[in-house]
Structures are given as structure tokens and as C-alpha cells.
Design a protein around this motif. Structure first.
Motif, PDB file in Angstrom:
ATOM      1  N   CYS A  37      -1.043   2.491 -10.831  1.00 39.85           N
ATOM      2  CA  CYS A  37      -1.343   2.020  -9.474  1.00 39.85           C
ATOM      3  C   CYS A  37      -2.041   0.658  -9.495  1.00 39.85           C
ATOM      4  O   CYS A  37      -1.773  -0.197  -8.645  1.00 39.85           O
ATOM      5  N   LEU A  80       0.821  -1.205   0.000  1.00 41.51           N
ATOM      6  CA  LEU A  80       0.000   0.000   0.000  1.00 41.51           C
ATOM      7  C   LEU A  80       0.861   1.264   0.000  1.00 41.51           C
ATOM      8  O   LEU A  80       0.549   2.243  -0.686  1.00 41.51           O
ATOM      9  N   LEU A 136      -9.323   0.463  -7.038  1.00 44.70           N
ATOM     10  CA  LEU A 136      -8.582  -0.374  -6.089  1.00 44.70           C
ATOM     11  C   LEU A 136      -9.511  -1.353  -5.369  1.00 44.70           C
ATOM     12  O   LEU A 136      -9.142  -2.521  -5.143  1.00 44.70           O
ATOM     13  N   TRP A 170      -9.083  -5.470  -5.498  1.00 48.93           N
ATOM     14  CA  TRP A 170      -8.971  -6.330  -4.323  1.00 48.93           C
ATOM     15  C   TRP A 170     -10.133  -7.322  -4.247  1.00 48.93           C
ATOM     16  O   TRP A 170      -9.947  -8.477  -3.825  1.00 48.93           O
ATOM     17  N   VAL A 184      -0.819  -2.910  -7.776  1.00 47.12           N
ATOM     18  CA  VAL A 184      -1.648  -3.768  -6.916  1.00 47.12           C
ATOM     19  C   VAL A 184      -1.628  -5.207  -7.413  1.00 47.12           C
ATOM     20  O   VAL A 184      -1.446  -6.154  -6.631  1.00 47.12           O
ATOM     21  N   VAL A 222       2.096   1.770  -3.445  1.00 48.24           N
ATOM     22  CA  VAL A 222       1.031   2.328  -4.292  1.00 48.24           C
ATOM     23  C   VAL A 222       0.934   3.839  -4.090  1.00 48.24           C
ATOM     24  O   VAL A 222       0.808   4.611  -5.050  1.00 48.24           O
ATOM     25  N   ALA A 270       0.204  -7.986  -5.305  1.00 48.13           N
ATOM     26  CA  ALA A 270      -0.580  -9.076  -4.723  1.00 48.13           C
ATOM     27  C   ALA A 270       0.008 -10.433  -5.108  1.00 48.13           C
ATOM     28  O   ALA A 270       0.072 -11.354  -4.278  1.00 48.13           O
TER      29      ALA A 270
END
Length: 385
Positions: free
Chosen positions: A174, A151, A334, A338, A178, A154, A182
């Protein structure tokens, strides 16, 4: 006294105002002005310098600062506005972090995420799923730290890209961080979880991760101290390197602005306008085109017509709708990423909700909540305008 802001800068400012006339209320005025300037994102060393100069004026006039300058909040706002119009790089951006700030933020976020993961485990117990809460493994213990580090990366990518690229490109960068991050986190924690099968702890032990990461944050803050700084000490700041990376303006650059050609002026003005976050790229193009047309009509260089590009960028009126609209899009993207990662993990685990699924799910909910909050602010601004 415990409810008053503390710090060496405040102490020096209060002492300067008290020594000017020997009146305690003068120090109270200075305290309110200092708080207002700090909450206006003015650097604390610059705040101290500005207030020290004001204390000198009070000493010479032997009048109260309220009589000389008016209400502390209004005076502080005027000082901040003058600094912005001058185009000086004296404003803090808490999201632009150097190495020390990045590490401390990572550990602080890890403590917060550990609390969220413990709550998700507790909820899993209360709901009464078949498998129950997941045991604590090395992978589980490292997950809050690794996710927090991602994070922070990012945030760093966003703040460094926003002055250079159009906003859709910034969002895409960004999002790529992620996705790649991840995958990297999963490649670390999943093997550790499997290898640590013989070293498992009961799920309740996960609550200890909260004070553990908080204690690590405190220890690092004590051992890795930021360099001391005084009024106007630009080089002594712990995040100086991080600011150089985002084309921060220095006093020498302000002086050199008098020799800027039009091409460099436009480049620096564009970067300054993008860093404001409240200007869309089409509006930036329109503003700069208008400035170039005006300079061409007058026959004068842009720097002669408008002054420093950073000062020109600060003088332009704000669009209150741009920031909430952009942040709604940013947080929504975002949140969806996720959520997609959580669903992918759940599908890979046979739709069993374990800690590897709970982690991205918690972040999806958190970013979704932030997107909703920004969307409401966007709606309120739209209605008021």
C-alpha cells in the motif's frame, strides 16, 4: 415513515410478515431484525431470504415473531452467527468494491476532498499569506478526482493483498501504491496547471467542484445501475467480479469442501483467517499447527475433523486488540507518507504553501486523525482486557 429504512427488500419482508397474521407489529419486528442483520454486514438478499423463511414460520404457527424468536436484535445476531459458522460467503465487506462501486466511491470522495481543498484555500486567505489562495486551473480541478482514485486503488490493493500476504507486506504494498500514485498524479496535474495559465479562475470558484463531483456521482449511479437481484441471487450482484478476485467462497465450494485434502484445507483456512483482520500471522500459524496436530492425532482429515475451512475460521474467538493495532500502524504509515510528500513539494516550491502542497498535507492530517482514533481504541481495549 420518512424515518424508517426503505428499499424493495424491506417492503417485501414487511408485506410477508403482515400477510402472515395481519398484525402490523409483526412487520415492525421484521424491520428491526432486518436493520440488525444489515448492520451486521449480512448481504441484503440473504437477509430477505432469512426473514421470508421466518415469516413462513410465523404464518404456520400463527404466533407473534417475538413469541417464536424472541427479541429481533438477539434473533438477528443468532442468525448471523449461524451463517458465519457455516462458512458461507454471505457477508458484505463495503471495502471490497467492483467497478461500479469503485467509480461511485471515487466521485464521492472527490466531492469531499474538493470541500477540504476549498477550506484550505479559505484558511490561506484568512491567514493572509503573501501569495494568497491559488487560482483554479485544470490541474487543480482534476486533483480531487485523481487523489480519490488513488485512495480507492489503495483500498483495493489492501483488501486483495490481506488474504494472501503477511500484514507487513500488505502495508509495504500500500505504501508503494501511495508513492507511485502520488508521482503519477503530480505528473498529470502539474503540467496541466502550467498549460492552463491563461484559463485561470479566481480561487472562490473552487467551491463549485463540490456539487460538480457530487452531481457526477449521482448521474453515474442513475445511469450505471447495479443488476437486479433477488433472494439468493449470487450472480446478479454488481460486485461479483470483485469478490471473485479475493477468493470469495461460493455455495459450490462449500459442497466441495468435503473432498478437500489437508493442504488445500490449510490454504483456504489461512486466507479466511487473514480476511478476518483480527488474527495476526503468528496466531494463524499457531492455530493451524494445532489443528493439524489434532487431526494427525485422531487420524482423520482436517475437513472431516473441523468441517469447511471457512466455517472453522469463523468459529474461532476474536482478538479485539488486533484490528485497532493494525489500523493504527496502517494509517500512521500513510499519514507519514503524505506528510513526507507534502514537505517534498513545499521544499521544491521554495517553502511556498500552495495547492500542490495543501493536497498531501490535508491527506496527512486526515490519516493522522484516523491513526489517533485507532490508537485510542487500541488503548481502551488494552485497558479493558
Amino acid at each position: 415513515m420518512t424515518e424508517r429504512p426503505t428499499g424493495p427488500e424491506l417492503g417485501r419482508v414487511a408485506e410477508a410478515f403482515h400477510a402472515a397474521r395481519g398484525v402490523e407489529t409483526d412487520a415492525d419486528w421484521a424491520e428491526l431484525a432486518l436493520v440488525r442483520l444489515v448492520f451486521g454486514d449480512v448481504r441484503i438478499d440473504v437477509v430477505e431470504q432469512v426473514l421470508t423463511e421466518a415469516a413462513g414460520t410465523v404464518r404456520e404457527a400463527q404466533e407473534s415473531p417475538a413469541e417464536l424468536f424472541g427479541a429481533p436484535s438477539e434473533w438477528a445476531d443468532q442468525q448471523a452467527e449461524q451463517l458465519r459458522e457455516a462458512g458461507l460467503d454471505v457477508f458484505e465487506d463495503p471495502l471490497i468494491m467492483g467497478w461500479r462501486e469503485g467509480v461511485l466511491t471515487t466521485l464521492g470522495l472527490a466531492s469531499g476532498l474538493s470541500a477540504l481543498f476549498f477550506l484550505s484555500q479559505l484558511l490561506d486567505l484568512l491567514v493572509g499569506s503573501e501569495s494568497g489562495p491559488t487560482d483554479v486551473t485544470a490541474g487543480f480541478a482534476l486533483m480531487p478526482l485523481l487523489l480519490s482514485a488513488m485512495l480507492v486503488v489503495v483500498i483495493a490493493v489492501y483488501k486483495r493483498a490481506v488474504a494472501r500476504f503477511r500484514f507487513p507486506i500488505v502495508v509495504a504494498l500500500c505504501a508503494a501504491v501511495v508513492v507511485l500514485g502520488a508521482g503519477g498524479v503530480a505528473s498529470i496535474i502539474v503540467p496541466l496547471a502550467r498549460e492552463g495559465a491563461d484559463a485561470r479562475l479566481a480561487w472562490g470558484w473552487s467551491i463549485l467542484l463540490v456539487p460538480l463531483y457530487a452531481a457526477l456521482c449521482w448521474v453515474v449511479a442513475k445511469l450505471w445501475r447495479a443488476p437486479a437481484q433477488g433472494p439468493g441471487d449470487r450472480e446478479g450482484r454488481g460486485d461479483a467480479k470483485g469478490r471473485e478476485d479475493v477468493e470469495a467462497l461460493t455455495p459450490q465450494q462449500i459442497l466441495d469442501s468435503a473432498h478437500l485434502d489437508d493442504e488445500d484445507w490449510v490454504r483456504r483456512a489461512r486466507a479466511a483467517l487473514r480476511r478476518r483482520d483480527d488474527f495476526t500471522d503468528p496466531r494463524i500459524d499457531a492455530v493451524l499447527t494445532e489443528a493439524q496436530a489434532h487431526a494427525a492425532e485422531s487420524g482423520a482429515p482436517l475437513v472431516e475433523e473441523f468441517g469447511s475451512p471457512e466455517g472453522y475460521a469463523q468459529k474461532l474467538p476474536k482478538d479485539p486488540r488486533t484490528i485497532p493495532r493494525r489500523m493504527t500502524l496502517f494509517y500512521a504509515v500513510l499519514a507519514l507518507l503524505w506528510l513526507a510528500l507534502a514537505l517534498a513539494d513545499a521544499a521544491g516550491a521554495g517553502w511556498h504553501v500552495g495547492w500542490s502542497v495543501a493536497a498531501p498535507a490535508v491527506l496527512a492530517v486526515a490519516f493522522g486523525a484516523m491513526a489517533v482514533g485507532r490508537a485510542r481504541a487500541w488503548h481502551r481495549v488494552g485497558r479493558s482486557s
